[in-house]
Design a protein around this motif. Structure first.
Motif, mmCIF file in Angstrom:
data_model
loop_
_atom_site.group_PDB
_atom_site.id
_atom_site.type_symbol
_atom_site.label_atom_id
_atom_site.label_comp_id
_atom_site.label_asym_id
_atom_site.label_seq_id
_atom_site.Cartn_x
_atom_site.Cartn_y
_atom_site.Cartn_z
ATOM 1 N N THR A 57 0.837 -1.201 0.000
ATOM 2 C CA THR A 57 0.000 0.000 0.000
ATOM 3 C C THR A 57 0.871 1.250 0.000
ATOM 4 N N PRO A 58 0.694 2.134 -0.966
ATOM 5 C CA PRO A 58 1.431 3.400 -0.916
ATOM 6 C C PRO A 58 0.878 4.272 0.208
ATOM 7 N N PRO A 59 1.702 5.131 0.803
ATOM 8 C CA PRO A 59 1.233 5.967 1.919
ATOM 9 C C PRO A 59 0.121 6.929 1.509
ATOM 10 N N VAL A 75 -7.189 2.829 3.486
ATOM 11 C CA VAL A 75 -8.165 1.757 3.324
ATOM 12 C C VAL A 75 -9.059 1.697 4.554
ATOM 13 N N PHE A 117 -2.848 6.803 15.675
ATOM 14 C CA PHE A 117 -1.954 5.758 15.141
ATOM 15 C C PHE A 117 -1.738 5.918 13.637
ATOM 16 N N ALA A 118 -2.811 6.269 12.936
ATOM 17 C CA ALA A 118 -2.731 6.387 11.483
ATOM 18 C C ALA A 118 -1.792 7.511 11.054
ATOM 19 N N ARG A 144 0.853 8.632 13.122
ATOM 20 C CA ARG A 144 2.158 8.528 13.784
ATOM 21 C C ARG A 144 3.201 7.884 12.906
ATOM 22 N N LEU A 145 2.722 7.007 12.015
ATOM 23 C CA LEU A 145 3.656 6.171 11.274
ATOM 24 C C LEU A 145 4.557 7.027 10.388
ATOM 25 N N ARG A 146 5.748 6.513 10.199
ATOM 26 C CA ARG A 146 6.764 7.268 9.480
ATOM 27 C C ARG A 146 6.344 7.573 8.046
ATOM 28 N N SER A 147 5.447 6.728 7.511
ATOM 29 C CA SER A 147 5.054 6.936 6.124
ATOM 30 C C SER A 147 4.415 8.311 5.911
ATOM 31 N N ARG A 172 -10.157 7.399 11.068
ATOM 32 C CA ARG A 172 -8.750 7.038 10.972
ATOM 33 C C ARG A 172 -8.244 7.190 9.534
ATOM 34 N N ARG A 179 -5.904 10.676 7.439
ATOM 35 C CA ARG A 179 -4.691 10.520 6.645
ATOM 36 C C ARG A 179 -4.691 11.443 5.426
ATOM 37 N N LYS A 224 -0.079 -2.740 7.526
ATOM 38 C CA LYS A 224 0.458 -2.732 6.154
ATOM 39 C C LYS A 224 -0.309 -1.743 5.289
ATOM 40 N N SER A 225 -1.609 -1.619 5.553
ATOM 41 C CA SER A 225 -2.398 -0.688 4.750
ATOM 42 C C SER A 225 -2.015 0.757 5.034
ATOM 43 N N MET A 226 -1.258 0.970 6.110
ATOM 44 C CA MET A 226 -0.777 2.326 6.402
ATOM 45 C C MET A 226 0.701 2.449 6.094
ATOM 46 N N ALA A 227 1.199 1.527 5.304
ATOM 47 C CA ALA A 227 2.597 1.565 4.879
ATOM 48 C C ALA A 227 3.547 1.592 6.076
ATOM 49 N N ALA A 228 3.210 0.826 7.112
ATOM 50 C CA ALA A 228 4.074 0.773 8.294
ATOM 51 C C ALA A 228 5.361 0.020 7.973
ATOM 52 N N THR A 229 6.464 0.464 8.586
ATOM 53 C CA THR A 229 7.732 -0.243 8.401
ATOM 54 C C THR A 229 7.754 -1.478 9.298
ATOM 55 N N GLU A 245 7.987 -0.474 12.881
ATOM 56 C CA GLU A 245 6.714 0.051 13.383
ATOM 57 C C GLU A 245 5.725 -1.072 13.653
ATOM 58 N N HIS A 269 4.467 -1.167 17.283
ATOM 59 C CA HIS A 269 3.103 -0.660 17.414
ATOM 60 C C HIS A 269 2.038 -1.750 17.348
#
Ligand SMILES: Nc1ncnc2c1ncn2[C@@H]1O[C@H](COP(=O)(O)OP(=O)(O)OP(=O)(O)O)[C@@H](O)[C@H]1O
Ligand SMILES: [Mg+2]
Lengths: 289, 260
Positions: free
Chosen positions: A91-93, A97, A116-117, A119-122, A166, A170, B166-171, B174, B178
């Protein structure tokens, strides 16, 4: 950003035809490893810039599977999925979904789940902006007061709205929504539909939304795609609603509502219902919705 | 049987005091036995409850017990730390890789069945006399419940949480911090509680070998000084402290699980 938002809808739609689709699903086939049969074979669809596409079909025809595939969460047996012209494996950032079940993390509060949605580095949203965006998203779905509750303490409809918040937070370029309103009452559902269209417009998002509800599809979508099994083969048929109702964006839902009793609308509705019924003719039971 | 909620006030108080019945009976029997035996074997008088009580008051008052407790607790937490340090990665690996699980399982079962104390001579040869071999033994004793619980937790992880990440492109990192860690925290805390229980039991014999402080050492020391009141008081103290630590570990877990 604001100038683009205020652009004339007509101008945008004509622009969309010339650019590459935001999402391109090209000739994909899907078979789960544990099953022998294909869920679908050689299916193609596209979502263009700032377009809302509704995907309808009977239960079990593979809508959720298609959404997962379009989000790069499932590998197809054949064909490929491209986001803005680039093939994707994950999934691209820029894509958000909403799954059919709310999929909340039980150890986080409602606030924490939306946060949470971001916070992620993406996404790399700075902390102070994050706070404001989470608050805004919760306000949009009407759950500010539930911010500190845990998912176990939410009703099904509330959980679904958290999942929606959520994804909306994004501010994705493409929203893939799998029946995001299925457990909401009619009034909340209407409000959420309005919010969704407003947010999609504000952040210039494209939307692919799965729904069981034909009227919801007619209300929201610029284009409606019906997924049906025909002699074991999956077939897609589409209707361009913009051509039927005219208008788009802000007035779409209001137009659709006003048009509900017009003959064009009724004819279209009947046409779609007939197609839905044809797909399920082999099986007993209600074909609509 | 009446439901607890339906009891009258008087009976409710009795019900609340019921857990004390066991210890009270124990003390009565203890008192009776030591006093009966005192006639034939004078030695028994040293072990009587009242002697123990006096010893306990003295030991708690002059801080001797506190000093040994600190030494013991330091070892417990060092052992637990080691168990977590090795147990969590091993458990993650075990839960994630069928290959690793299959190749390591038999060996682990075998190792697990060797009493940790059997390693003592080896540990002293390799690590020398002092705290190091005790840390090793405690870590070794406590690592198994951590490994097994972490592996079980990983196996029980809800796949849709992973899909969400994965749907949020987590590493990968993460996803680990998380999703996986919070997702198996319940299992980790259960593992910690079981691990502390084992470590606490192994602690006393481990401290009887080659160290000069700690509750296990103090038991042997009391025997050598022929202070039998001290000896019995320390045994009881170990039981009470162990139960308190276990209670704390349980509270920790229910605190984490407050969301459920
Ligand atoms: N993880 C899976 N493993 C194996 N088969 C699956 C899996 N998920 C779905 N299927 C199968 O794929 C087919 C399509 O399922 P899918 O969930 O995509 O349908 P759907 O159109 O979303 O249905 P609904 O409207 O009820 O949500 C079904 O026959 C289902 O049994
Ligand atoms: Mg579905």
């Amino acid at each position: 950003m604001s100038s683009a938002v205020n652009k004339n809808p007509e101008e945008r739609s004509s622009q969309a035809d010339t650019t590459a689709p935001v999402l391109q699903v090209a000739h994909v086939s899907l078979r789960y490893p544990e099953n022998n049969e294909y869920v679908f074979r050689d299916v193609s669809l596209a979502v263009y810039e700032r377009e809302v596409v509704a995907l309808l079909g009977e239960s079990g025809c593979g809508k959720s599977s298609l959404i997962n595939l379009a989000g790069g969460l499932l590998a197809s047996s054949a064909g490929h999925v491209a986001f803005r012209g680039k093939k994707i494996q994950t999934t691209p950032p820029e894509v958000a979904v909403v799954f059919q079940d709310a999929c909340l993390l039980p150890w986080l509060t409602v606030y924490g789940n939306v946060d949470f949605a971001l916070r992620l580095r993406s996404l790399r949203v700075p902390a102070d902006e994050r706070k404001e965006r989470v608050r805004a998203a919760l306000r949009e779905v009407g759950l500010e007061d539930a911010a500190h509750r845990y998912p176990a303490q939410l009703s099904g409809g509330m959980a679904q709205r958290v999942a929606l918040a959520r994804s909306l937070a994004r501010r994705a370029e493409l929203l893939l929504l799998d029946e995001p309103f299925s457990s909401l009452d009619a009034i909340t559902r209407g409000a959420m539909q309005e919010q969704l269209l407003g947010i999609a417009r504000k952040y210039r998002s494209s939307v692919l939304i799965v729904t069981h509800d034909m009227d919801e599809g007619l209300m929201l979508a610029d284009r409606l795609i019906l997924m049906a099994k025909d002699h074991g083969e999956t077939r897609l048929r589409e209707w361009n609603l913009r051509a039927v109702f005219g208008g788009a964006g802000a007035d779409r839902r209001r137009n659709a509502q006003r048009n509900r009793r017009s003959s064009v609308f009724m004819d279209l509705r009947e046409d779609i219902a007939a197609d839905l019924a044809a797909g399920t003719a082999a099986r007993p039971g209600d074909a609509g919705e | 049987m009446n439901l607890p909620g339906k009891r009258s006030g008087y009976r409710r108080i009795l019900y609340a005091l019921l857990p004390l019945a066991g210890p009270i009976c124990f003390v009565c029997i203890w008192w009776a036995v030591t006093h009966l035996l005192a006639g034939s074997t004078p030695m028994a008088a040293y072990f009587a409850p009242e002697k123990t009580w006096q010893a306990a008051l003295r030991l708690l008052g002059n801080g001797v017990l506190a000093g040994h407790t600190l030494d013991s607790l330091r070892r417990v937490f060092a052992g637990l730390g080691l168990a977590l340090l090795f147990g969590i990665p091993t458990g993650l690996l075990l839960g994630n890789s069928r290959l690793f699980e299959r190749s390591a399982n038999l060996f682990f079962q075998l190792l697990r069945m060797v009493s940790p104390l059997s390693w003592m001579p080896l540990a002293i040869i390799v690590l020398g006399i002092g705290d190091a071999p005790v840390y090793f033994l405690l870590g070794f004793a406590g690592v198994w419940p951590i490994i097994l619980n972490v592996a079980a937790g990983v196996a029980a992880l809800d796949l849709k949480w992973l899909k969400l990440a994965k749907s949020m492109a987590a590493t990968k990192a993460e996803i680990l911090f998380h999703i996986v860690f919070p997702g198996i925290m319940d299992h980790i805390l259960t593992g910690i509680r079981l691990s502390i229980g084992i470590i606490w039991i192994v602690l006393v014999p481990a401290e009887m070998l080659g160290v000069q402080a700690g509750l296990g050492y103090f038991i042997l020391d009391s025997r050598d000084r022929m202070e039998y009141g001290d000896l019995v008081a320390t045994i009881l103290y170990i039981g009470i402290l162990g139960a308190a630590i276990d209670y704390a570990a349980r509270r920790l877990r229910s605190k984490w699980l407050r969301y459920a």
